[in-house]
Enzyme design. Structure first.
Site, PDB file in Angstrom:
ATOM      1  N   GLY A 266      53.933   1.692  16.283  1.00 28.05           N
ATOM      2  CA  GLY A 266      54.138   2.705  15.266  1.00 28.05           C
ATOM      3  C   GLY A 266      53.761   2.287  13.862  1.00 28.05           C
ATOM      4  O   GLY A 266      54.009   3.021  12.912  1.00 28.05           O
ATOM      5  N   ARG A 348      43.959  16.323  15.446  1.00 26.68           N
ATOM      6  CA  ARG A 348      45.180  15.896  14.758  1.00 26.68           C
ATOM      7  C   ARG A 348      45.572  16.831  13.609  1.00 26.68           C
ATOM      8  O   ARG A 348      46.757  17.019  13.350  1.00 26.68           O
ATOM      9  CB  ARG A 348      45.044  14.463  14.259  1.00 26.68           C
ATOM     10  CG  ARG A 348      44.925  13.446  15.398  1.00 26.68           C
ATOM     11  CD  ARG A 348      44.921  12.011  14.899  1.00 26.68           C
ATOM     12  NE  ARG A 348      46.162  11.663  14.244  1.00 26.68           N
ATOM     13  CZ  ARG A 348      46.278  11.451  12.941  1.00 26.68           C
ATOM     14  NH1 ARG A 348      45.217  11.554  12.136  1.00 26.68           N
ATOM     15  NH2 ARG A 348      47.454  11.132  12.416  1.00 26.68           N
ATOM     16  N   CYS A 379      35.651  28.179  18.182  1.00 25.97           N
ATOM     17  CA  CYS A 379      36.012  29.569  17.904  1.00 25.97           C
ATOM     18  C   CYS A 379      37.522  29.656  17.723  1.00 25.97           C
ATOM     19  O   CYS A 379      38.251  30.170  18.579  1.00 25.97           O
ATOM     20  CB  CYS A 379      35.528  30.467  19.040  1.00 25.97           C
ATOM     21  SG  CYS A 379      35.613  32.217  18.655  1.00 25.97           S
TER      22      CYS A 379
END
Length: 453
Positions: A266, A348, A379
């Site tokens: 992390g 993301r 699209c």
């Protein structure tokens, strides 16, 4: 090409390059092109096509070595396991193994990739909150180093598989320590309300230890916790260690021979100026110091410390190259510039509003002159890679380089709108090596079957 040459060329033209954005071996050549690993990115785009993921191989290796050096300077026993979910390919698995890392995998597919890469199975750890029977079977018969067990059902499944194959499997119990990392809710994993791990506050973790204690096929070597991702300091890690030491002590009292405390990964990276992560070295020193304090205070031997960096290794080393296409200007509202990729190779922003910086790779020394929203070709109105990017006036055919896209970009790529996945190249010392080939339209339909015939 040296940094001095780059800066001199920019100075002579009276334009200072946006050097603050550059990492690793990145530099700007006298012609104004962005170079990575000694390779001209405009030539990479012309040779291998766009979108294109470019990894700075030397930066990958240097970052891993920073983790090793930081731990070694403390004298603490440790292991660094690269979290393959950040970016997993055969070449990446081989690289991290060459740099003395173990490897964390979270699926049968990642495990297959690692074994195909030739990794020693003993170096591999299997994670996941919902491992299938097939995945557990594959892990046990392959002889991997450890399984991180996530829940009671998995504990029973793994016990059955191990007994059937007459194997003793090393495991770590993943616990939810009740620590909330200061990050986006979608990438927080250590709080009580989480799909991951045995809950500590309700006694689930201790009950799991009792069940393992009576198992002849499972050998619990330690505890594991992962509190989240994109974390900038050690407060969450030290809080988790402080909470877990009591559970570790109770496990020893039950007769379990624990020797490992895995505090997960992390570790955050810089995407934009809003991000200010503490240096890896400082974080490791603080984590080791806390481990020593809390364990020695209780008269316990300090366990081996395991960490699982993924984003912090892969993220800064990756750059995505796109070719700029159309534009749309809405005076007083917003200006859009479109690229030939988007949420299919970088979801993301669409998932949790992630932010990036970018520059024009073929005009890298030019200062920004306006604000543009970089839109993808899907699209979908939400197909945006960067909202409000500061860029020079872009022209059709320019090459856009989006920085720090090495983690959770290719690994989360999709075939939305039936777009093929990009190629991946590793660059070093002026040479580029394709480590993942570009998909074609034929690849997109390769698994399709006709309705009839």
């Amino acid at each position: 090409m040296t940094r001095e040459r780059v800066e001199s060329a920019a100075y002579e033209t009276g334009v200072q390059p946006p050097a603050a954005r550059l990492t690793g071996t990145m530099e700007i050549g006298p012609e104004g092109h962005l170079y990575i690993g000694g390779c001209d990115t405009t030539r990479l785009a012309a040779t291998y096509g766009t979108p294109l993921f470019v990894y700075d191989e030397l930066l990958l290796r240097q970052t891993i070595r920073r983790f090793h050096n930081a731990f070694q300077s403390t004298g603490a026993p440790y292991r660094v396991a690269y979290a393959g979910k950040a970016f997993c390919s055969i070449a990446m698995c081989q690289l991290v193994a060459e740099e003395g890392c173990n490897l964390d995998v979270v699926s049968g597919g990642e495990l297959y990739t690692a074994l195909t890469a030739g990794l020693d199975p003993a170096l591999i750890h299997l994670h996941g909150n919902n491992k299938t029977a097939e995945e557990l079977e594959y892990a046990v018969t392959s002889g991997i180093g450890a399984v991180i067990v996530d829940n009671f059902i998995e504990l029973e499944m793994l016990q059955e598989v191990a007994a059937r194959h007459q194997r003793t499997v090393d495991i770590l119990l993943r616990v939810a320590p009740g620590v909330e990392a200061h990050t986006h809710e979608y990438i927080s994993t250590g709080q009580q309300d989480s799909k991951f791990g045995f809950d500590m506050e309700l006694g689930q973790a201790e009950e799991a230890l009792r069940r393992v204690q009576s198992s002849a096929s499972l050998h619990c070597i330690g505890l594991h916790a992962h509190i989240g991702s994109q974390i900038f300091d050690t407060q969450g890690f030290t809080a988790a260690i402080t909470r877990m030491v009591g559970l570790y002590e109770r496990a020893l009292a039950l007769g379990l021979s624990l020797s490992v405390l895995n505090i997960g990964g992390g570790y955050g990276i810089r995407y934009t100026d809003e991000d200010d992560p503490e240096p890896i070295e400082r974080q490791i020193h603080e984590i080791v110091g806390t481990m020593r304090d809390v364990f020695t205070t209780r008269g316990l031997a300090v366990p081996e410390i395991w960490v699982e960096p993924g984003r912090s290794i892969a993220g800064p080393a990756g750059t995505t190259l796109y070719r700029i296409g159309t534009q749309k200007r809405i005076p007083g509202v917003r200006n859009y510039v479109a690229i030939d990729g988007g949420m299919t190779d970088n979801p993301r922003y669409a998932l949790y509003g992630a932010k990036y910086e970018a520059l024009l790779a073929n005009r890298a020394a030019e200062e920004p002159s306006g604000v543009w929203t970089v839109a993808g070709k899907c699209c979908e109105s939400g197909d945006v890679v960067i909202r409000d990017a500061m860029l020079p006036e872009a022209a059709y055919g320019d090459i856009l380089a989006v920085l720090s896209t090495g983690a959770y970009n290719y690994s989360m790529a999709s075939h939305y709108n039936r777009l093929p996945k990009p190629a991946v190249v590793f660059v070093r010392d002026g040479e580029a090596r394709v480590v993942v080939a570009r998909e074609t339209w034929a690849d997109v339909v390769r698994m399709d079957r006709p309705l009839r015939g």
